[in-house]
Write a protein that holds these residues in place. Structure first.
Motif, short mmCIF file in Angstrom:
data_model
loop_
_atom_site.label_atom_id
_atom_site.label_comp_id
_atom_site.label_asym_id
_atom_site.label_seq_id
_atom_site.Cartn_x
_atom_site.Cartn_y
_atom_site.Cartn_z
N PRO A 89 44.79 53.19 30.76
CA PRO A 89 43.84 52.11 31.04
C PRO A 89 44.48 50.75 30.85
CG PRO A 89 42.80 53.81 29.70
CD PRO A 89 44.26 54.15 29.76
N GLY A 90 44.27 49.86 31.79
CA GLY A 90 44.83 48.52 31.72
C GLY A 90 46.16 48.38 32.45
N GLU A 91 46.72 49.50 32.91
CA GLU A 91 48.03 49.43 33.54
C GLU A 91 48.01 49.96 34.98
OE1 GLU A 91 51.17 49.29 29.95
OE2 GLU A 91 50.74 51.31 30.69
N SER A 92 46.94 49.70 35.68
CA SER A 92 46.84 50.18 37.06
C SER A 92 47.90 49.54 37.95
CB SER A 92 45.45 49.90 37.63
OG SER A 92 45.12 48.52 37.47
N VAL A 93 47.97 48.22 37.93
CA VAL A 93 48.95 47.51 38.77
C VAL A 93 50.33 47.58 38.14
CG1 VAL A 93 49.54 45.33 39.88
CG2 VAL A 93 47.14 45.99 39.65
N ILE A 106 42.22 39.32 42.51
CA ILE A 106 42.95 39.86 43.64
C ILE A 106 44.19 39.04 43.96
CG2 ILE A 106 41.65 38.56 45.39
CD1 ILE A 106 41.75 41.10 47.14
N THR A 107 44.15 37.77 43.64
CA THR A 107 45.30 36.89 43.91
C THR A 107 46.47 37.15 42.96
OG1 THR A 107 44.20 35.22 42.55
CG2 THR A 107 43.94 35.04 44.94
N ASP A 108 46.24 37.90 41.88
CA ASP A 108 47.31 38.18 40.92
C ASP A 108 48.08 39.47 41.26
OD1 ASP A 108 46.75 35.96 39.48
OD2 ASP A 108 45.92 36.98 37.74
N ILE A 109 47.52 40.31 42.11
CA ILE A 109 48.11 41.63 42.35
C ILE A 109 49.51 41.51 42.95
CG2 ILE A 109 47.90 43.78 43.65
CD1 ILE A 109 44.85 43.51 43.33
N THR A 156 53.05 39.11 32.37
CA THR A 156 51.78 39.79 32.60
C THR A 156 51.50 40.72 31.44
OG1 THR A 156 50.50 41.09 34.21
CG2 THR A 156 52.79 41.75 33.84
N ARG A 157 50.28 41.15 31.31
CA ARG A 157 49.89 42.05 30.22
C ARG A 157 48.81 42.98 30.74
NH1 ARG A 157 47.55 38.28 25.65
NH2 ARG A 157 46.49 40.16 24.93
N PRO A 158 48.63 44.12 30.09
CA PRO A 158 47.63 45.08 30.57
C PRO A 158 46.21 44.50 30.57
CG PRO A 158 49.15 46.15 29.06
CD PRO A 158 49.43 44.67 28.99
N GLU A 159 45.52 44.72 31.66
CA GLU A 159 44.12 44.34 31.81
C GLU A 159 43.44 45.40 32.67
OE1 GLU A 159 42.65 41.90 30.36
OE2 GLU A 159 44.25 40.51 29.78
N LEU A 160 42.17 45.65 32.41
CA LEU A 160 41.43 46.57 33.27
C LEU A 160 41.45 46.05 34.70
CD1 LEU A 160 38.37 47.36 30.95
CD2 LEU A 160 40.32 48.86 31.48
N PHE A 161 41.55 46.96 35.65
CA PHE A 161 41.69 46.55 37.05
C PHE A 161 40.54 45.65 37.50
CE2 PHE A 161 41.36 47.26 41.69
CZ PHE A 161 42.62 46.76 42.04
N ALA A 162 39.35 45.92 36.99
CA ALA A 162 38.18 45.12 37.37
C ALA A 162 38.31 43.66 36.94
CB ALA A 162 36.91 45.72 36.77
N ASP A 163 39.20 43.41 35.96
CA ASP A 163 39.36 42.05 35.44
C ASP A 163 40.58 41.33 36.03
OD1 ASP A 163 37.14 42.40 33.79
OD2 ASP A 163 38.37 43.28 32.18
#
Length: 265
Positions: free
Chosen positions: A162-166, A116-119, A106-113
């Motif tokens: 930013p990009g590391e919410s999950v 939901i199936t990846d969380i 996985t790699r950093p992405e904005l949460f909006a991007d």
């Protein structure tokens, strides 16, 4: 010994180590460091047979008297971890040092991007392996009244980025899990600490997040703040070897950043 005293920790020359995620990056560097420090038996775990055998040979070349074994297994599954634990306990005649440094694709992405199936997949790959491993290994350490656990998370656990919410949520879970485990297990002579790097030169994870896209811009800026130099795997390994040694016998429940000055997390 007094009421709160425990048996002295083992010297590294008497300690057997299980390094999960030990075929590359921080895990491989840590296995090499432990071999150089005189660990007599090491089991390294990864998924790929070819890379695993190459890692086994590399660690063996550092210390010919160190008995190094490679196990191919998936530490993100309960079944895989049960296999790792049972085999490692058998091969090592007991795991004295457990190092968990698994990675995820996985790699950093904005949460909006993030779909939901990846969380759940991201959380499973990043947060659960160290918990699964501890669940299997800690009872054995408790029975032996001693052991060392070293988990690897990241500074995303400490600093909102930013990009590391999950990713940050998963890494924070590792940190709090390790710290709480340290408090619960201290009476059994078990120490647990967690390393929290940011960028680490030469690892697959860093290559993934700096190759292109949003994360490459984010971490290019971060690298500029590492005025002491962006750390290498060996920097993390040196700290892991220290934490595994009796020199760190009173250090537990800590989350230690190694980031070259990117932040004071």
């Amino acid at each position: 010994m007094g009421t709160h005293e425990i048996a002295p920790p083992k010297e590294l020359k008497e300690s057997s180590a299980l390094v999960v995620g030990g075929t590359a990056g921080i895990g491989l560097a840590t296995a090499v460091g432990l071999a150089r420090a005189g660990a007599p038996r090491i089991v390294i775990v990864g998924r790929g047979e070819e890379r695993g055998e190459a890692a086994r040979e590399h660690v063996s070349s550092v210390n010919s008297s160190c008995d190094v074994t490679f196990l191919s297994a998936d530490a993100t599954t309960v079944e895989g971890v049960a296999y790792i634990a049972s085999e490692a306990e058998r091969i090592l005649s007991g795991v004295d040092v457990l190092v968990s440094t698994t990675a995820a694709d996985t790699r950093p992405e904005l949460f909006a991007d993030i779909p939901i199936t990846d969380i759940a997949r991201i959380l499973n790959q990043l947060a659960l392996p160290c918990m699964y491993l501890a669940s299997e290994i800690v009872p054995h350490m408790t029975a032996r009244k001693g052991g060392v656990i070293i988990n690897v998370a990241s500074d995303a656990a400490k600093t909102a980025t930013p990009g590391e919410s999950v990713i940050g949520a998963a890494k924070a879970a590792i940190v709090m899990f390790t710290r709480t485990l340290a408090i619960e297990a201290k009476r059994s002579g078990i120490r647990a600490n967690v390393l929290t790097p940011s960028l680490v030169i030469g690892t697959g994870s860093t290559e993934r997040i700096t190759s292109d896209g949003f994360s490459s811009k984010l971490f290019a800026k971060a690298a500029q703040q590492a005025h002491l130099g962006v750390p290498e795997s060996e920097d993390l390994a040196a700290l892991a070897v220290f934490l595994a040694s009796p020199a760190a016998r009173r250090l537990t429940g800590q989350a230690i950043s190694v980031n070259g000055g990117i932040s004071a997390a």
